[in-house]
Design a protein around this motif. Structure first.
Motif, PDB file in Angstrom:
ATOM      1  N   THR A 177       0.856  -1.080  -0.025  1.00  0.00           N
ATOM      2  CA  THR A 177      -0.135   0.003   0.162  1.00  0.00           C
ATOM      3  C   THR A 177       0.960   1.163   0.060  1.00  0.00           C
ATOM      4  O   THR A 177       2.128   0.937   0.123  1.00  0.00           O
ATOM      5  N   ASP A 178       0.349   2.456  -0.029  1.00  0.00           N
ATOM      6  CA  ASP A 178       1.130   3.408   0.015  1.00  0.00           C
ATOM      7  C   ASP A 178       2.105   3.837   1.339  1.00  0.00           C
ATOM      8  O   ASP A 178       3.332   4.060   1.300  1.00  0.00           O
ATOM      9  N   TYR A 181       1.088  -3.293  -6.559  1.00  0.00           N
ATOM     10  CA  TYR A 181       1.090  -1.909  -5.670  1.00  0.00           C
ATOM     11  C   TYR A 181      -0.223  -1.268  -5.482  1.00  0.00           C
ATOM     12  O   TYR A 181      -0.695  -0.805  -6.531  1.00  0.00           O
ATOM     13  N   ALA A 221      -2.366   1.329  -4.869  1.00  0.00           N
ATOM     14  CA  ALA A 221      -2.282   2.775  -4.563  1.00  0.00           C
ATOM     15  C   ALA A 221      -3.421   3.448  -3.934  1.00  0.00           C
ATOM     16  O   ALA A 221      -4.725   3.353  -4.602  1.00  0.00           O
ATOM     17  N   ASP A 266      -2.544   8.863  -6.381  1.00  0.00           N
ATOM     18  CA  ASP A 266      -1.938   8.718  -7.726  1.00  0.00           C
ATOM     19  C   ASP A 266      -0.391   9.481  -7.735  1.00  0.00           C
ATOM     20  O   ASP A 266      -0.364  10.658  -7.928  1.00  0.00           O
ATOM     21  N   ASP A 267       0.397   8.806  -7.147  1.00  0.00           N
ATOM     22  CA  ASP A 267       1.684   9.486  -6.832  1.00  0.00           C
ATOM     23  C   ASP A 267       2.886   8.832  -7.851  1.00  0.00           C
ATOM     24  O   ASP A 267       3.293   7.774  -7.489  1.00  0.00           O
ATOM     25  N   LEU A 271       5.918   7.372  -5.660  1.00  0.00           N
ATOM     26  CA  LEU A 271       5.613   6.120  -4.895  1.00  0.00           C
ATOM     27  C   LEU A 271       5.706   4.830  -6.231  1.00  0.00           C
ATOM     28  O   LEU A 271       6.101   3.980  -5.636  1.00  0.00           O
ATOM     29  N   GLN A 272       5.094   5.335  -7.045  1.00  0.00           N
ATOM     30  CA  GLN A 272       5.041   4.247  -8.189  1.00  0.00           C
ATOM     31  C   GLN A 272       6.310   3.670  -8.600  1.00  0.00           C
ATOM     32  O   GLN A 272       6.799   2.623  -8.825  1.00  0.00           O
ATOM     33  N   TYR A 325       0.624  -2.286 -11.010  1.00  0.00           N
ATOM     34  CA  TYR A 325      -0.118  -1.023 -10.321  1.00  0.00           C
ATOM     35  C   TYR A 325      -1.359  -1.050 -10.413  1.00  0.00           C
ATOM     36  O   TYR A 325      -1.988  -1.367 -11.454  1.00  0.00           O
ATOM     37  N   TYR A 327      -4.341   1.298  -8.947  1.00  0.00           N
ATOM     38  CA  TYR A 327      -5.317   2.087  -8.125  1.00  0.00           C
ATOM     39  C   TYR A 327      -6.295   1.919  -7.534  1.00  0.00           C
ATOM     40  O   TYR A 327      -7.206   1.621  -8.290  1.00  0.00           O
TER      41      TYR A 327
END
Length: 208
Positions: free
Chosen positions: A131-132, A167, A169, A172-173, A176-177, A193, A195
């Motif tokens: 996660t983030d 990931y 997310a 939407d960074d 971080l991606q 990825y 979101y």
């Protein structure tokens, strides 16, 4: 100045009036809970977080929740536990029923961020999730606790049965991606990825 993760785990949200609800939450969810609270103007919710490191020690969650509910029960109209089962083997749900408090549905945060129904339908047994929070804290919560900073040769022993890193997310960074993708490479996994936003966490808090 942006608050650190440690500061967020101890941040309370001021609330006045009737119907006040205390959220007892995992520190790994602090940023996301505060974002949901602010975006939806949920000013009746207060937040008290347990240490995020309990993510790695689920045996500590139930005793800490019981202690916190006892401590704060008289100060709030209701208390809600912002944990899923989180590795407690049903013990947290049983404790919440005994204490008369609600909790988030689902086996873990990876499930409720995506949406419990959608997550269950995927049946991804060979995916490792971030996660983030876990992207930001990867070394502290994944790499170092497994001893891989000292013994990288153990990587295949830990991750040999996984096929991909997913990931999930909340924001939407792009930074971080990039980090998440680098961790997938570090672990020898393919990268995906996804979101999710706040998923069932947001819908649950909005009902309180």
């Amino acid at each position: 100045m942006q608050a650190s993760d440690e500061e967020l785990t101890t941040q309370g949200l001021d609330a006045t009036g009737d119907g006040r609800v205390l959220l007892l939450a995992c520190g790994a969810l602090a940023r996301e809970i505060i974002a949901v609270q602010q975006q939806n103007r949920l000013s009746h919710l207060d937040l008290q977080c347990l240490p995020a490191i309990y993510h790695n020690h689920p045996e500590r969650i139930v005793p800490a929740i019981k202690e916190a509910v006892t401590k704060y029960n008289d100060d709030y109209d209701s208390i809600f536990v912002v944990y899923a089962d989180c590795g407690t083997g049903g013990l947290l749900e049983a404790a919440c029923q005994e204490l008369g408090v609600g909790m988030v549905k689902g086996p873990h945060c990876y499930s409720f961020f995506e949406g419990n129904d959608a997550f269950e339908a995927r049946d991804e047994l060979t995916a490792f999730y971030l996660t983030d929070f876990l992207v930001r804290q990867f070394n502290a919560f994944v790499w170092k606790p497994l001893g891989l900073d000292r013994h990288p040769e153990l990587r295949d022993m830990y991750f040999g049965n996984y096929e991909k890193l997913v990931y999930q997310a909340q924001l939407d960074d792009p930074d971080l991606q990039k980090l998440a993708e680098s961790y997938a490479e570090k672990m020898g996994l393919t990268y995906e990825y996804r979101y999710t936003g706040y998923g069932d966490l947001e819908t649950t808090l909005k009902t309180l």
